[in-house]
Design an enzyme around this catalytic site. Structure first.
Site, PDB file in Angstrom:
ATOM      1  N   SER A 263       4.968  -6.872  -0.641  1.00  0.00           N
ATOM      2  CA  SER A 263       4.871  -7.006   0.824  1.00  0.00           C
ATOM      3  C   SER A 263       5.441  -8.337   1.285  1.00  0.00           C
ATOM      4  O   SER A 263       5.265  -9.352   0.607  1.00  0.00           O
ATOM      5  CB  SER A 263       3.400  -6.996   1.269  1.00  0.00           C
TER       6      SER A 263
ATOM      7  N   HIS B 233       4.354 -10.016   4.002  1.00  0.00           N
ATOM      8  CA  HIS B 233       3.375 -10.903   4.663  1.00  0.00           C
ATOM      9  C   HIS B 233       2.524 -11.724   3.699  1.00  0.00           C
ATOM     10  O   HIS B 233       1.772 -12.594   4.130  1.00  0.00           O
ATOM     11  CB  HIS B 233       2.460 -10.100   5.595  1.00  0.00           C
TER      12      HIS B 233
ATOM     13  N   THR C 108       0.840  -1.197   0.000  1.00  0.00           N
ATOM     14  CA  THR C 108       0.000   0.000   0.000  1.00  0.00           C
ATOM     15  C   THR C 108       0.876   1.249   0.000  1.00  0.00           C
ATOM     16  O   THR C 108       0.701   2.157  -0.819  1.00  0.00           O
ATOM     17  CB  THR C 108      -0.937   0.005   1.224  1.00  0.00           C
TER      18      THR C 108
ATOM     19  N   CYS D  13     -20.394  -7.914   3.518  1.00  0.00           N
ATOM     20  CA  CYS D  13     -21.725  -7.524   3.979  1.00  0.00           C
ATOM     21  C   CYS D  13     -21.579  -6.472   5.060  1.00  0.00           C
ATOM     22  O   CYS D  13     -21.130  -6.767   6.160  1.00  0.00           O
ATOM     23  CB  CYS D  13     -22.451  -8.748   4.509  1.00  0.00           C
TER      24      CYS D  13
ATOM     25  N   THR E 135      13.058   5.053  11.407  1.00  0.00           N
ATOM     26  CA  THR E 135      13.945   3.978  11.859  1.00  0.00           C
ATOM     27  C   THR E 135      13.537   2.652  11.228  1.00  0.00           C
ATOM     28  O   THR E 135      12.360   2.298  11.218  1.00  0.00           O
ATOM     29  CB  THR E 135      13.880   3.871  13.399  1.00  0.00           C
TER      30      THR E 135
ATOM     31  N   GLN F 134       0.846 -10.172  -5.006  1.00  0.00           N
ATOM     32  CA  GLN F 134       0.415 -11.576  -5.087  1.00  0.00           C
ATOM     33  C   GLN F 134       1.415 -12.479  -5.791  1.00  0.00           C
ATOM     34  O   GLN F 134       1.220 -13.700  -5.791  1.00  0.00           O
ATOM     35  CB  GLN F 134      -0.943 -11.675  -5.804  1.00  0.00           C
TER      36      GLN F 134
HETATM   37  C1  PLP Z   1      -2.369  -7.379  -0.186  1.00  0.00           C
HETATM   38  C2  PLP Z   1      -2.306  -6.570  -1.415  1.00  0.00           C
HETATM   39  C3  PLP Z   1      -1.996  -5.204  -1.378  1.00  0.00           C
HETATM   40  C4  PLP Z   1      -1.790  -4.463  -0.087  1.00  0.00           C
HETATM   41  O1  PLP Z   1      -0.699  -4.950   0.622  1.00  0.00           O
HETATM   42  P1  PLP Z   1      -0.411  -4.424   2.095  1.00  0.00           P
HETATM   43  O2  PLP Z   1       0.665  -5.302   2.598  1.00  0.00           O
HETATM   44  O3  PLP Z   1      -1.702  -4.583   2.851  1.00  0.00           O
HETATM   45  O4  PLP Z   1      -0.030  -2.997   2.017  1.00  0.00           O
HETATM   46  C5  PLP Z   1      -1.916  -4.529  -2.572  1.00  0.00           C
HETATM   47  N1  PLP Z   1      -2.113  -5.147  -3.739  1.00  0.00           N
HETATM   48  C6  PLP Z   1      -2.418  -6.455  -3.831  1.00  0.00           C
HETATM   49  C7  PLP Z   1      -2.613  -7.095  -5.162  1.00  0.00           C
HETATM   50  C8  PLP Z   1      -2.531  -7.206  -2.663  1.00  0.00           C
HETATM   51  O5  PLP Z   1      -2.839  -8.497  -2.751  1.00  0.00           O
END
Ligand code: PLP
Length: 393
Positions: A201, A203, A74, A329, A242, A181
């Site tokens: 990212s 995670h 993001t 929802c 930092t 992704q």
């Molecule tokens: C998860 C995702 C994001 C956002 O990633 P963050 O780690 O939440 O900032 C942006 N683009 C795609 C395609 C994602 O799957």
């Protein structure tokens, strides 16, 4: 088998135990600030950060100095879009993106429209594909940037990044790619693909949350970006603050593992996904699979069981199977995702879409278990549905 079984890897992934192990010392004995240049605590942290930067660069075919740490995709996408606009926006006032991008890109573009930029949102076909011809026709000498995701996070459609990169490079237009992704899952090479800016990212690839990176091309051409977070001048002034050393160390290790295991892991997960899809299609009727069967993330299965609303279905099984729907929802009103809407699905499929995201720790046993639970729940809900025509399943 631990319940609920997790099939929401597009949303986030657990930290790989090997990643956690490399991170742990950096919370305690090796806690130094990587910017502390005058003592060993700082040197040790700085060295670990540079090792990680090397591992990350290697995964995408970049140089170490082209990698800058952020909090995640993001932030990286915001930085790419706003940072480029700040530098080049006077002469070039046009951005091209497409309608199934993540909100990180879409809302950054929307905000720039308020500031006078023109944005073209390319549409997609029923498989979630853009038209390269339409993209090419939209390019002008006022176009600052093309921002297209590598793969979609809901339906898994993989966009033709290499072909897009050829078009943008030929015209000297910046190319930003959201690879949240695909980083660590599909081969990525910023040279071969002519990518100028890349966001990803940790995670989503078995690293920790809250850490990510932006790749910024340093030559052929050198890309300049205006920082959006000002402070002590960390990361060459591109992103102050930092450094989160434990997270950075984990991110690097996650990239290292991904490079080693990407191919075999991708094949294994694709096998599990295909097994799941085949089971749904053979055991139930009126099953529809979203996305592009020819170019789809190996771990994605976006599927609609017609005549069954996804939310009530997932609510009945969420202590056994954890997955996402394609709609949210809120206050009794179903919000359909902009991605599914873009595909032009029949209305009864829009609210039925379920997104399975498979990953490293899923097993065949878990797949078979989830199929059993979901097939049973779909059959039960269909029996109650006044609209369901076929009773063959
Ligand atoms: C998860 C995702 C994001 C956002 O990633 P963050 O780690 O939440 O900032 C942006 N683009 C795609 C395609 C994602 O799957």
């Amino acid at each position: 088998m631990k319940l609920p079984v997790y099939f929401d890897y597009h949303s986030t992934t657990p930290v790989d135990p090997r990643v956690l192990e490399t991170m742990l010392p950096f919370f305690t004995e090796a806690f130094g600030n990587a910017a502390s240049a005058l003592h060993p605590f700082g040197w040790h942290a700085a060295k670990a950060v540079e090792t990680s930067r090397r591992q990350i660069a290697a995964m995408i075919g970049a140089q170490e100095k082209e990698i800058f740490f952020t909090s995640g995709t993001t932030e990286s996408a915001n930085l790419a879009i706003n940072g480029a606009k700040d530098i080049y926006g006077e002469e070039k006032d046009h951005i091209i993106t497409q309608i199934t991008e993540h909100k990180a890109v879409l809302n950054s573009c929307r905000a720039l429209e308020e500031k006078g930029m023109r944005v073209t949102y390319l549409k997609v076909d029923e498989r979630g594909r853009i038209s390269l011809k339409e993209l090419e026709e939209a390019l002008t000498d006022k176009t600052l940037m093309v921002s297209i995701m590598h793969a979609n996070n809901e339906i898994g459609t993989v966009h033709p990044i290499e072909q897009i990169g050829r078009l943008t490079r030929a015209k000297g237009i910046l190319f930003h790619v959201d690879a949240a992704q695909t980083a660590g899952k599909l081969p990525l090479n910023v040279e071969k693909m002519n990518i100028d800016l890349l966001s990803f990212s940790a995670h989503k690839m078995y690293g920790p949350k809250g850490i990510g990176a932006i790749y910024i091309r340093s030559q052929n051409p050198r890309v300049r970006i205006n920082p959006q977070i000002l402070g002590g001048g960390h990361e060459e002034g591109i992103r102050s603050g930092t450094l989160n050393v434990p997270a950075i160390v984990g991110f690097g290790k996650a990239c290292d593992i991904a490079v080693q295991e990407m191919k075999s892991e991708g094949e294994r997960i694709r096998g599990l996904r295909d097994r799941m899809q085949a089971a749904f299609c053979s055991r139930l009727d009126h099953v529809y699979v979203q996305g592009d069967p020819e170019r789809r993330l190996p771990n994605n299965l976006s599927v609609s069981f017609a005549y069954v609303e996804a939310e009530p279905l997932l609510m009945t099984i969420n202590s056994e199977v954890a997955v996402s729907s394609g709609s949210a929802c809120t206050s009794g009103k179903t919000q359909i995702s902009h991605v599914l809407r873009a595909l032009g699905l029949k209305p009864e499929l829009l609210t039925a879409a379920i997104r399975f995201g498979l990953g490293r720790f899923n097993t065949e046993e878990e797949v078979d278990y989830a199929v059993e639970k979901i097939v049973a729940a779909v059959q039960k809900l269909r029996c109650l549905s006044p609209f369901y025509p076929g009773k063959s399943s």
